[in-house]
Design a protein around this motif. Sequence first.
Motif, mmCIF file in Angstrom:
data_model
loop_
_atom_site.group_PDB
_atom_site.id
_atom_site.type_symbol
_atom_site.label_atom_id
_atom_site.label_comp_id
_atom_site.label_asym_id
_atom_site.label_seq_id
_atom_site.Cartn_x
_atom_site.Cartn_y
_atom_site.Cartn_z
ATOM 1 N N SER A 120 -5.536 0.862 -5.332
ATOM 2 C CA SER A 120 -6.484 1.113 -4.242
ATOM 3 C C SER A 120 -7.226 2.420 -4.480
ATOM 4 O O SER A 120 -6.606 3.461 -4.690
ATOM 5 C CB SER A 120 -5.737 1.187 -2.910
ATOM 6 O OG SER A 120 -5.024 -0.016 -2.686
ATOM 7 N N ASP A 128 -14.458 4.045 9.064
ATOM 8 C CA ASP A 128 -13.343 3.214 9.496
ATOM 9 C C ASP A 128 -13.564 2.702 10.918
ATOM 10 O O ASP A 128 -14.588 2.983 11.544
ATOM 11 C CB ASP A 128 -12.037 4.002 9.412
ATOM 12 C CG ASP A 128 -12.156 5.333 10.167
ATOM 13 O OD1 ASP A 128 -13.052 5.448 11.020
ATOM 14 O OD2 ASP A 128 -11.355 6.240 9.874
ATOM 15 N N ASP A 174 -9.507 3.667 -2.283
ATOM 16 C CA ASP A 174 -9.993 4.221 -1.018
ATOM 17 C C ASP A 174 -11.498 4.440 -1.063
ATOM 18 O O ASP A 174 -12.026 5.303 -0.355
ATOM 19 C CB ASP A 174 -9.279 5.545 -0.686
ATOM 20 C CG ASP A 174 -7.856 5.310 -0.225
ATOM 21 O OD1 ASP A 174 -7.637 4.331 0.501
ATOM 22 O OD2 ASP A 174 -6.974 6.087 -0.609
ATOM 23 N N THR A 213 0.991 4.019 -3.027
ATOM 24 C CA THR A 213 0.668 5.431 -2.810
ATOM 25 C C THR A 213 1.752 6.329 -3.401
ATOM 26 O O THR A 213 1.467 7.277 -4.125
ATOM 27 C CB THR A 213 0.534 5.712 -1.302
ATOM 28 O OG1 THR A 213 -0.511 4.883 -0.779
ATOM 29 C CG2 THR A 213 0.181 7.166 -1.056
ATOM 30 N N ASP A 237 -8.620 -0.959 -0.775
ATOM 31 C CA ASP A 237 -7.352 -0.768 -0.085
ATOM 32 C C ASP A 237 -6.664 -2.114 0.136
ATOM 33 O O ASP A 237 -7.177 -2.947 0.866
ATOM 34 C CB ASP A 237 -7.623 -0.094 1.273
ATOM 35 C CG ASP A 237 -6.360 0.122 2.078
ATOM 36 O OD1 ASP A 237 -5.259 -0.088 1.549
ATOM 37 O OD2 ASP A 237 -6.480 0.500 3.262
ATOM 38 N N ARG A 283 0.828 -1.198 0.000
ATOM 39 C CA ARG A 283 0.000 0.000 0.000
ATOM 40 C C ARG A 283 0.868 1.255 0.000
ATOM 41 O O ARG A 283 0.594 2.224 -0.705
ATOM 42 C CB ARG A 283 -0.913 -0.020 1.230
ATOM 43 C CG ARG A 283 -1.881 1.131 1.300
ATOM 44 C CD ARG A 283 -2.737 1.195 0.029
ATOM 45 N NE ARG A 283 -3.977 1.885 0.266
ATOM 46 C CZ ARG A 283 -4.286 3.081 -0.258
ATOM 47 N NH1 ARG A 283 -3.437 3.693 -1.041
ATOM 48 N NH2 ARG A 283 -5.450 3.629 -0.011
ATOM 49 N N TYR A 340 -9.619 -7.277 1.108
ATOM 50 C CA TYR A 340 -9.192 -6.977 -0.260
ATOM 51 C C TYR A 340 -7.896 -7.696 -0.611
ATOM 52 O O TYR A 340 -7.689 -8.117 -1.744
ATOM 53 C CB TYR A 340 -9.011 -5.473 -0.435
ATOM 54 C CG TYR A 340 -10.296 -4.701 -0.429
ATOM 55 C CD1 TYR A 340 -11.324 -5.022 -1.306
ATOM 56 C CD2 TYR A 340 -10.499 -3.639 0.443
ATOM 57 C CE1 TYR A 340 -12.512 -4.309 -1.316
ATOM 58 C CE2 TYR A 340 -11.677 -2.915 0.438
ATOM 59 C CZ TYR A 340 -12.689 -3.248 -0.437
ATOM 60 O OH TYR A 340 -13.849 -2.541 -0.446
ATOM 61 N N ASN A 393 -6.339 -3.661 3.575
ATOM 62 C CA ASN A 393 -7.480 -4.306 4.229
ATOM 63 C C ASN A 393 -7.433 -5.794 3.871
ATOM 64 O O ASN A 393 -7.476 -6.165 2.703
ATOM 65 C CB ASN A 393 -8.772 -3.670 3.705
ATOM 66 C CG ASN A 393 -10.027 -4.300 4.297
ATOM 67 O OD1 ASN A 393 -10.056 -5.487 4.610
ATOM 68 N ND2 ASN A 393 -11.074 -3.506 4.422
#
Lengths: 329, 329
Positions: B94, B218, B96, A81, B66, A77, B72, B69
């Motif tokens: 991702s 969240d 989001d 990003t 994401d 992740r 996922y 997570n």
Amino acid sequence: MRDVAEIAGVSLKTVSRVVNTEAGVRPATAERVDAAIRQLGFRRNELARSLRHGRASATVGLVIGDVANPFYASIARAVETRARSGGSVLITGSSDEVGSQERELVGMLLTRRVDGLLVVPAAGDHGWLAEEVRRGVHIVFLDRPPHGLVADSVVFDNVGGGRRAVRHLLAHGYQRIAIIGDAPSVHTIRERYDGYAAALKEAGLPVDPRLARLSPHDAEGAARAVRELLTLPEPPDAVFACNNRMTVGVLHALRAARAPLGLVGFDDFELADLLGVTVVSGSAVEMGGRGADLLFARLGGDDRPARRIVLSPTLVARGSGERVSEEPA
Amino acid sequence: MRDVAEIAGVSLKTVSRVVNTEAGVRPATAERVDAAIRQLGFRRNELARSLRHGRASATVGLVIGDVANPFYASIARAVETRARSGGSVLITGSSDEVGSQERELVGMLLTRRVDGLLVVPAAGDHGWLAEEVRRGVHIVFLDRPPHGLVADSVVFDNVGGGRRAVRHLLAHGYQRIAIIGDAPSVHTIRERYDGYAAALKEAGLPVDPRLARLSPHDAEGAARAVRELLTLPEPPDAVFACNNRMTVGVLHALRAARAPLGLVGFDDFELADLLGVTVVSGSAVEMGGRGADLLFARLGGDDRPARRIVLSPTLVARGSGERVSEEPA
DNA sequence: ATGAAAGCGCTAACAA
DNA sequence: TTGTTAGCGCTTTCAT
């Protein structure tokens, strides 16, 4: 693109200019081209672009053990990003820590001309990668340093982390501390073991080989190892688990056996707080981020000598390593 | 490739033949070419290949909320495994759960000419994707059906799952059941809410809007929602948490408040067994796998009408939803 | 401000 | 069995 040019009544090159927002196109012309683009739903073919343009496919590759492992997922992740903020996408591949799969993956990525590679290397020699590096491929190693070549890397201070974990247990009165980890051929495990042994030695305690179980590959194996340890004539009174998979397995085994051994795990994990598990851990997010930064700097032309960034793990006491079982707040 | 041809003293096309193991090359020649390939460390440029060959970049795209997570991440792993066994790599992005990011991501993938797309769609209309589909892009929707176009999808029976969760709580004597979930604009949440409401109604109980908290995004938001619920004049005696993030938040809040409310969560998660959390969950791995199968079938030429595969979640009782608190085995 | 021509690395179609 | 030619969709270079 040719179709767009035809509809807009301009040359191919003019369309290219508009698409790349180059200067030298009359607004009216650009307008016509844009209209044609929308009408056709045209999208520039990035493959053709990078073929012509030589370098820069705006794609980077990440090779990790397994995306389904939260530690690796966090790295992924963070890298993603960074990549996206630079306009790149990320191809992620899981090697299952198997050298042959890793090699195959790297091959698939290189064949697709990724701009650079982030790799959490499986055990074994990586001299074959040196060849690629020599040829201009940019590679940054994560979590474990490369073996057989010099390259950038971002790693944890594993020896220090292992030592801290075991010192913590010792300070809380534990005496017979077992260690559960993957094979010592994995660099991180070997280092964490070294930290474990160092802490015992400095406390004047023996390093009992019967308390070292360095062979399980997964949580189930770790649980099995704990069950075996509990049947020893002189069972351990605490366990140092070398990574998140191991910790999960140890937790299961200890709970099932209702054995209140001390426990410190390496790597943090979700809900560890609720389970009251004390851990020593570094930030996977920071590792991924720093690694990506390193890679993009290289892609940007940075040609300074290879760097090794060492991140320090911290100890988070939550009860399992502090003898007096506390209810987490 | 030209260099290889030169060194081996053959034509470009012959090298191409060897690289693609086409028939019609004398073994001795092939040998020479192979030697040159090794000498140069040549790797076929897949970009050029797929540019020429038209379709098939042997790359598929996956857009999820994401990777960090676990739900996922499991999907990603399953898709990746299927992709690789077919010689493809996976670009994961991702979103989001933000529509604009999703759209940007899809754009980046399409521009790189991925062969197909697996998408867990964010809330909102996806008519803009219909345009792409019409143009021949293959898309399979995961976890949530597409809105505004017809396409293949793999989803859970969310209404059924929600109903089962709440029925379970009711059967164990809970009467005031709260529901905590993300915004109902997310398809899965809306459906799970419907299941929740249906179960209450069939039990002749009122659906109290004060007990529905459908806004947290969240775990922290979910925890806050629980704290609020506990201050109600008539607080709930149980909670149905709509997904894994929510469940984590609820657990934290309940533990902190030492409030022994009943709890059933949607989605399973690691260590749920040790925490004794009862869940209703479907398999993310199966979802990813089935979705990938669907996509590759399409890529293979399957042009039957769009299919929707519905996976049934199952209930796993672990204590938190059964009133009499049981120690997990 | 715009366009024509060449070519990135590869393969398809056709010679030889 | 091997080679030649053309062209995938784009950008670069050089003209106009």
